[in-house]
Write an enzyme that holds these catalytic residues in place. Structure first.
Site, PDB file in Angstrom:
ATOM      1  N   ASP A   1       0.861  -1.170   0.000  1.00 32.36           N
ATOM      2  CA  ASP A   1       0.000   0.000   0.000  1.00 32.36           C
ATOM      3  C   ASP A   1       0.903   1.227   0.000  1.00 32.36           C
ATOM      4  OD1 ASP A   1      -2.441   1.142  -0.026  1.00 32.36           O
ATOM      5  OD2 ASP A   1      -2.915   0.797   2.078  1.00 32.36           O
TER       6      ASP A   1
ATOM      7  N   HIS B   1       3.928   2.893  -8.589  1.00 31.04           N
ATOM      8  CA  HIS B   1       3.845   1.436  -8.746  1.00 31.04           C
ATOM      9  C   HIS B   1       5.211   0.865  -9.169  1.00 31.04           C
ATOM     10  CE1 HIS B   1      -0.301   1.609  -7.891  1.00 31.04           C
ATOM     11  NE2 HIS B   1      -0.726   2.003  -9.076  1.00 31.04           N
TER      12      HIS B   1
ATOM     13  N   LEU C   1      13.140 -19.810  -0.462  1.00 35.33           N
ATOM     14  CA  LEU C   1      12.006 -18.984  -0.015  1.00 35.33           C
ATOM     15  C   LEU C   1      10.806 -19.288  -0.895  1.00 35.33           C
ATOM     16  CD1 LEU C   1      10.993 -16.389   1.658  1.00 35.33           C
ATOM     17  CD2 LEU C   1      11.609 -15.086  -0.370  1.00 35.33           C
TER      18      LEU C   1
HETATM   19  C1  FPP Z   1      -1.305   0.083  -3.825  1.00 36.67           C
HETATM   20  O1  FPP Z   1      -0.845   1.389  -3.969  1.00 36.67           O
HETATM   21  C2  FPP Z   1      -0.839  -0.836  -4.913  1.00 36.67           C
HETATM   22  C3  FPP Z   1      -1.570  -1.189  -6.034  1.00 36.67           C
HETATM   23  C4  FPP Z   1      -2.894  -0.698  -6.324  1.00 36.67           C
HETATM   24  C5  FPP Z   1      -1.120  -2.140  -7.070  1.00 36.67           C
HETATM   25  C6  FPP Z   1       0.348  -2.398  -7.110  1.00 36.67           C
HETATM   26  C7  FPP Z   1       0.641  -3.566  -7.964  1.00 36.67           C
HETATM   27  C8  FPP Z   1       1.771  -3.677  -8.641  1.00 36.67           C
HETATM   28  C9  FPP Z   1       2.747  -2.561  -8.620  1.00 36.67           C
HETATM   29  C10 FPP Z   1       2.066  -4.914  -9.412  1.00 36.67           C
HETATM   30  C11 FPP Z   1       3.018  -5.761  -8.602  1.00 36.67           C
HETATM   31  C12 FPP Z   1       3.477  -6.903  -9.373  1.00 36.67           C
HETATM   32  C13 FPP Z   1       4.395  -7.779  -8.967  1.00 36.67           C
HETATM   33  C14 FPP Z   1       4.728  -8.902  -9.877  1.00 36.67           C
HETATM   34  C15 FPP Z   1       5.094  -7.676  -7.674  1.00 36.67           C
HETATM   35  P1  FPP Z   1      -1.870   2.590  -3.871  1.00 36.67           P
HETATM   36  O2  FPP Z   1      -1.905   3.316  -5.177  1.00 36.67           O
HETATM   37  O3  FPP Z   1      -3.160   2.096  -3.323  1.00 36.67           O
HETATM   38  O4  FPP Z   1      -1.220   3.516  -2.845  1.00 36.67           O
HETATM   39  P2  FPP Z   1      -2.012   4.565  -1.900  1.00 36.67           P
HETATM   40  O5  FPP Z   1      -2.501   3.757  -0.733  1.00 36.67           O
HETATM   41  O6  FPP Z   1      -0.948   5.538  -1.508  1.00 36.67           O
HETATM   42  O7  FPP Z   1      -3.098   5.180  -2.718  1.00 36.67           O
END
Ligand code: FPP
Length: 247
Positions: free
Chosen positions: A21, A38, A133
């Site tokens: 998050d 991201h 792991l």
């Molecule tokens: C939360 O940040 C995260 C997400 C919505 C998605 C993140 C997913 C990826 C980056 C893909 C990961 C893939 C692999 C293979 C590891 P947010 O935007 O909700 O943050 P905020 O809480 O600050 O709004």
């Protein structure tokens, strides 16, 4: 011995979950687009996984994309899909080198054929009998949705005579859930007020957290499978029933 953030903590053999998050908040704080947040999150994942393997965790489960995240803008979702594919392609060789087994769970079928293909290949390429792991990544996963689908399957099996109600135990329920780890020893939600994922993981609060972490890890190893609650009872457990809060 006083514990500080230089004291190595024995995390060997424990199951850790991280809810990813704070990517958006990190991007905003750094005057960047959310997609950069991201990207930074994925880079942080790479570092965390390497440290988790060195610390000899039993498993690391990353809750990367929840069912609720599908309500994000189309462009952001498209960016995340591309990022998943590029993260897999760039990181799988390192996982193989470190003997880390990768396993995706959740409704990743909804991410479409390109993501599914990348996931299936990555899982196949990282199969080890005795991995250093077990790395689990949740995509399109929701705890409530998982409970609902498990309940439906249990009901079906009872109705068609494959399961009897008096045989249902907590391990039966786990068998029907899609989550791969029966008991997480420690659940961390990043992006808190004091620690914005995917920024530096170590901050001034770490010193406070270290003692909890030390105790949580030891407790988890000593009491695995007993259902025991750490001393302090619910105060040390999060709403999920297993988390030790970073206070
Ligand atoms: C939360 O940040 C995260 C997400 C919505 C998605 C993140 C997913 C990826 C980056 C893909 C990961 C893939 C692999 C293979 C590891 P947010 O935007 O909700 O943050 P905020 O809480 O600050 O709004």
């Amino acid at each position: 011995m006083a514990i500080n953030n230089k004291t190595p903590i024995d995390l060997s053999g424990i199951n850790v979950g991280i809810i990813m998050d704070g990517n958006g908040r990190w991007a905003k704080k750094n005057h960047l687009n959310v997609s950069k947040g991201h990207e930074k999150g994925v880079e942080t994942v790479r570092q965390i996984v390497e440290r988790a393997a060195k610390a000899q965790l039993e498993s690391l489960s990353l809750y990367a994309f929840s069912t609720e995240n599908w309500s994000r803008p189309k462009n952001e979702i498209l960016g995340i899909k591309k990022l998943i594919i590029s993260a897999i392609n760039s990181q799988v060789p390192d996982l193989v080198e470190q003997k880390i087994s990768l396993n995706f769970f959740g409704d990743f079928l909804s991410f479409g054929p390109k993501v599914i293909q990348a996931i299936e290949k990555a899982q196949k390429d990282t199969q080890f009998n005795e991995p250093n792991l077990q790395l689990n990544i949740a995509l399109g996963y929701g705890g409530r949705a998982d409970i609902i689908q498990a309940t439906k399957l249990i009901a079906e099996d009872i109705m068609n005579g494959n399961l009897s109600t008096d045989k249902i135990s907590d391990s039966t329920i786990f068998d029907y859930l899609s989550a791969p780890i029966e008991e997480l020893d420690l659940l961390i939600r990043t992006g808190g007020d004091h620690r914005v994922w995917p920024g530096p993981v170590v901050d001034h609060r770490c010193q406070l957290a270290t003692g909890h972490l030390q105790r949580a890890a030891r407790f988890a190893r000593d009491h695995r499978g007993t259902g025991d609650v750490p001393r302090g009872g619910q105060a040390d457990r999060g709403a999920d029933g297993g988390a030790v809060r970073d206070r």
